[in-house]
Design a protein around this motif. Structure first.
Motif, short mmCIF file in Angstrom:
data_model
loop_
_atom_site.label_atom_id
_atom_site.label_comp_id
_atom_site.label_asym_id
_atom_site.label_seq_id
_atom_site.Cartn_x
_atom_site.Cartn_y
_atom_site.Cartn_z
N THR A 18 -51.40 12.20 -3.51
CA THR A 18 -50.68 12.98 -4.51
C THR A 18 -50.24 14.30 -3.89
O THR A 18 -50.98 14.90 -3.12
CB THR A 18 -51.58 13.25 -5.74
N PRO A 21 -51.87 18.08 -6.16
CA PRO A 21 -52.22 17.95 -7.58
C PRO A 21 -53.11 19.10 -8.06
O PRO A 21 -53.90 19.65 -7.29
CB PRO A 21 -52.98 16.63 -7.62
N GLN A 24 -56.38 19.26 -13.19
CA GLN A 24 -56.09 18.46 -14.38
C GLN A 24 -55.38 17.16 -14.02
O GLN A 24 -55.68 16.10 -14.56
CB GLN A 24 -55.25 19.26 -15.38
N GLU A 25 -54.45 17.23 -13.09
CA GLU A 25 -53.76 16.01 -12.64
C GLU A 25 -54.74 15.03 -11.98
O GLU A 25 -54.67 13.83 -12.22
CB GLU A 25 -52.63 16.36 -11.68
N GLU A 28 -56.77 13.38 -14.67
CA GLU A 28 -56.02 12.33 -15.38
C GLU A 28 -55.92 11.05 -14.56
O GLU A 28 -56.12 9.96 -15.08
CB GLU A 28 -54.63 12.85 -15.74
#
Length: 92
Positions: A18, A21, A24-25, A28
């Motif tokens: 990712t 990120p 929070q990302e 998730e």
């Protein structure tokens, strides 16, 4: 990478896949894949990855941090995958 827990390895792979990120990302993504993860589990493990040099931590803004895989983290993933490939043959 053998000193990491399975959860920490999972976090490392999520961060590696990712682009910078936020916590929070990451929460998730990992929650979607492995089940709900609370802040009390997530952030201490992210901090451990930072302290061990596998992940770099920066700030998007005053309230939001981002995480990115470090060169040590990339090397650790490569070495782990090489080790796994030595012990697992899925060619059949």
């Amino acid at each position: 990478m053998f000193e990491l827990t399975g959860f920490q390895r999972d976090l490392l792979y999520v961060i590696a896949g990712t682009e910078r990120p936020s916590g929070q990302e990451i929460k998730e993504i990992i929650s979607r894949d492995v089940g709900e993860v609370n802040h009390g589990r997530l952030y201490p493990n992210l901090d451990a990855l930072v302290e061990q040099g596998y992940v770099n931590k920066g700030q998007h803004d005053r309230r939001t941090n981002f995480y990115e895989i470090s060169e040590s983290g990339k090397t650790a993933i490569r070495e782990r995958r090489d080790w796994e490939n030595q012990h697992v043959d899925l060619s059949e």
